[in-house]
Design a protein around this motif. Structure first.
Motif, mmCIF file in Angstrom:
data_model
loop_
_atom_site.group_PDB
_atom_site.id
_atom_site.type_symbol
_atom_site.label_atom_id
_atom_site.label_comp_id
_atom_site.label_asym_id
_atom_site.label_seq_id
_atom_site.Cartn_x
_atom_site.Cartn_y
_atom_site.Cartn_z
ATOM 1 N N PRO A 24 -13.207 -7.201 12.158
ATOM 2 C CA PRO A 24 -14.610 -7.156 11.730
ATOM 3 C C PRO A 24 -14.717 -6.828 10.241
ATOM 4 C CG PRO A 24 -14.307 -5.925 13.771
ATOM 5 C CD PRO A 24 -12.945 -6.291 13.270
ATOM 6 N N LYS A 25 -15.701 -7.401 9.601
ATOM 7 C CA LYS A 25 -15.855 -7.283 8.154
ATOM 8 C C LYS A 25 -15.872 -5.825 7.673
ATOM 9 C CE LYS A 25 -18.217 -9.620 4.502
ATOM 10 N NZ LYS A 25 -19.050 -10.760 4.202
ATOM 11 N N ARG A 26 -16.482 -4.951 8.439
ATOM 12 C CA ARG A 26 -16.584 -3.548 7.998
ATOM 13 C C ARG A 26 -15.238 -2.829 8.020
ATOM 14 N NH1 ARG A 26 -19.293 -0.077 12.792
ATOM 15 N NH2 ARG A 26 -17.819 -0.694 14.387
ATOM 16 N N PHE A 27 -14.236 -3.343 8.776
ATOM 17 C CA PHE A 27 -12.918 -2.720 8.837
ATOM 18 C C PHE A 27 -11.909 -3.350 7.877
ATOM 19 C CE2 PHE A 27 -14.456 -1.805 13.247
ATOM 20 C CZ PHE A 27 -14.635 -0.448 13.048
ATOM 21 N N ARG A 28 -12.264 -4.426 7.227
ATOM 22 C CA ARG A 28 -11.319 -5.110 6.329
ATOM 23 C C ARG A 28 -10.844 -4.243 5.162
ATOM 24 N NH1 ARG A 28 -14.005 -11.055 6.811
ATOM 25 N NH2 ARG A 28 -13.420 -11.290 9.002
ATOM 26 N N PRO A 29 -11.694 -3.352 4.611
ATOM 27 C CA PRO A 29 -11.186 -2.495 3.534
ATOM 28 C C PRO A 29 -9.998 -1.616 3.949
ATOM 29 C CG PRO A 29 -13.577 -2.490 3.509
ATOM 30 C CD PRO A 29 -13.155 -3.219 4.757
ATOM 31 N N ILE A 30 -9.843 -1.364 5.244
ATOM 32 C CA ILE A 30 -8.667 -0.619 5.695
ATOM 33 C C ILE A 30 -7.411 -1.384 5.300
ATOM 34 C CG2 ILE A 30 -7.367 0.134 7.731
ATOM 35 C CD1 ILE A 30 -10.124 0.660 9.078
ATOM 36 N N PHE A 31 -7.430 -2.714 5.488
ATOM 37 C CA PHE A 31 -6.264 -3.547 5.219
ATOM 38 C C PHE A 31 -6.142 -3.949 3.751
ATOM 39 C CE2 PHE A 31 -7.384 -4.039 9.629
ATOM 40 C CZ PHE A 31 -6.171 -3.898 10.264
ATOM 41 N N THR A 32 -7.272 -4.082 3.071
ATOM 42 C CA THR A 32 -7.237 -4.568 1.693
ATOM 43 C C THR A 32 -7.226 -3.462 0.639
ATOM 44 O OG1 THR A 32 -9.652 -4.767 1.654
ATOM 45 C CG2 THR A 32 -8.386 -6.723 2.307
ATOM 46 N N VAL A 33 -7.621 -2.245 1.037
ATOM 47 C CA VAL A 33 -7.664 -1.136 0.067
ATOM 48 C C VAL A 33 -6.861 0.068 0.558
ATOM 49 C CG1 VAL A 33 -9.170 0.457 -1.182
ATOM 50 C CG2 VAL A 33 -9.945 -1.878 -0.750
ATOM 51 N N PHE A 34 -7.235 0.604 1.714
ATOM 52 C CA PHE A 34 -6.645 1.858 2.181
ATOM 53 C C PHE A 34 -5.140 1.752 2.430
ATOM 54 C CE2 PHE A 34 -5.527 4.756 5.705
ATOM 55 C CZ PHE A 34 -5.736 5.961 5.050
ATOM 56 N N LEU A 35 -4.704 0.796 3.239
ATOM 57 C CA LEU A 35 -3.275 0.685 3.553
ATOM 58 C C LEU A 35 -2.415 0.378 2.325
ATOM 59 C CD1 LEU A 35 -3.347 -1.056 7.048
ATOM 60 C CD2 LEU A 35 -2.738 1.313 6.527
ATOM 61 N N PRO A 36 -2.858 -0.513 1.403
ATOM 62 C CA PRO A 36 -2.057 -0.681 0.181
ATOM 63 C C PRO A 36 -1.934 0.602 -0.647
ATOM 64 C CG PRO A 36 -3.497 -2.565 0.456
ATOM 65 C CD PRO A 36 -3.905 -1.542 1.496
ATOM 66 N N ILE A 37 -2.998 1.404 -0.683
ATOM 67 C CA ILE A 37 -2.946 2.674 -1.419
ATOM 68 C C ILE A 37 -1.977 3.635 -0.739
ATOM 69 C CG2 ILE A 37 -4.269 4.750 -2.019
ATOM 70 C CD1 ILE A 37 -6.652 2.875 -2.615
ATOM 71 N N VAL A 38 -2.026 3.714 0.594
ATOM 72 C CA VAL A 38 -1.105 4.575 1.342
ATOM 73 C C VAL A 38 0.340 4.154 1.078
ATOM 74 C CG1 VAL A 38 -0.312 5.201 3.662
ATOM 75 C CG2 VAL A 38 -2.752 5.239 3.121
ATOM 76 N N ASN A 39 0.602 2.844 1.143
ATOM 77 C CA ASN A 39 1.958 2.355 0.886
ATOM 78 C C ASN A 39 2.413 2.678 -0.537
ATOM 79 O OD1 ASN A 39 2.140 1.354 3.485
ATOM 80 N ND2 ASN A 39 1.609 -0.735 2.897
ATOM 81 N N ALA A 40 1.512 2.550 -1.499
ATOM 82 C CA ALA A 40 1.850 2.878 -2.894
ATOM 83 C C ALA A 40 2.153 4.371 -3.037
ATOM 84 C CB ALA A 40 0.712 2.468 -3.822
ATOM 85 N N CYS A 41 1.386 5.207 -2.365
ATOM 86 C CA CYS A 41 1.638 6.655 -2.419
ATOM 87 C C CYS A 41 2.980 7.008 -1.774
ATOM 88 C CB CYS A 41 0.505 7.423 -1.735
ATOM 89 S SG CYS A 41 -1.042 7.402 -2.655
ATOM 90 N N LEU A 42 3.302 6.353 -0.664
ATOM 91 C CA LEU A 42 4.599 6.600 -0.028
ATOM 92 C C LEU A 42 5.745 6.121 -0.909
ATOM 93 C CD1 LEU A 42 3.654 5.730 3.640
ATOM 94 C CD2 LEU A 42 4.342 7.976 2.772
ATOM 95 N N LEU A 43 5.546 5.016 -1.611
ATOM 96 C CA LEU A 43 6.565 4.552 -2.557
ATOM 97 C C LEU A 43 6.705 5.540 -3.715
ATOM 98 C CD1 LEU A 43 8.625 2.429 -3.379
ATOM 99 C CD2 LEU A 43 6.767 1.157 -4.481
#
Length: 155
Positions: A14-33
């Motif tokens: 759903p459109k309202r959950f897309r920022p999880i995949f396009t913003v939040f998860l990339p930021i989490v992965n960058a922080c873990l890196l």
């Protein structure tokens, strides 16, 4: 090239959950890196105090590789690659949580909050792993159904 930011990359989300995949998860992965890079180049006192001399770099490298795979899998919509990366991150962070626990057991009171945060990060990663496994299952079921329909049409 198909990425998570492509127009029709997430048709079932759903459109309202897309920022999880396009913003939040990339930021989490960058922080873990970033966490892994700091551990690799600066070190981690907790890991160094309770392991063999070669382990801290191997551990940090494993987390870095996991973060890179998780990022590439997410960005390029490669579920299996992201799953392997997230699995590596869970292993690395679980190891860290265990070593933090050993540190607390050894008398350090300052690592209790760190354990909580690492376990929380592990829990979030595990939720994503369960989501990826479900997504892989749905894609396999769709592909199998398509093959059955195609065979019926050709038979």
């Amino acid at each position: 090239m198909h990425t998570v930011w492509s127009k029709d990359a997430l048709p079932l989300v759903p459109k309202r959950f897309r920022p999880i995949f396009t913003v939040f998860l990339p930021i989490v992965n960058a922080c873990l890196l970033a966490f892994a890079m700091i551990a690799l180049f600066v070190g981690s006192r907790v890991v160094e105090d309770f392991t063999l001399h070669w382990f801290p770099r191997a551990w940090a490298g494993e987390i870095a590789l996991g973060a890179i795979l998780a990022s590439m899998g997410l960005i390029f919509c490669l579920d299996w690659v992201e799953l392997i990366g997230k699995g590596m991150l869970i292993i690395g962070l679980s190891t860290y949580a265990y070593l933090l626990g050993v540190n607390v057991d050894d008398g350090s009171a300052s690592s209790g909050l760190s354990i909580t945060l690492v376990v929380l990060a592990d829990a979030f990663l595990l939720v994503r792993v369960i989501d990826i496994v479900g997504e892989i299952g749905r894609k396999e079921a769709d592909a199998s159904a398509s093959r059955r329909v195609q065979r019926k049409g050709n038979g």
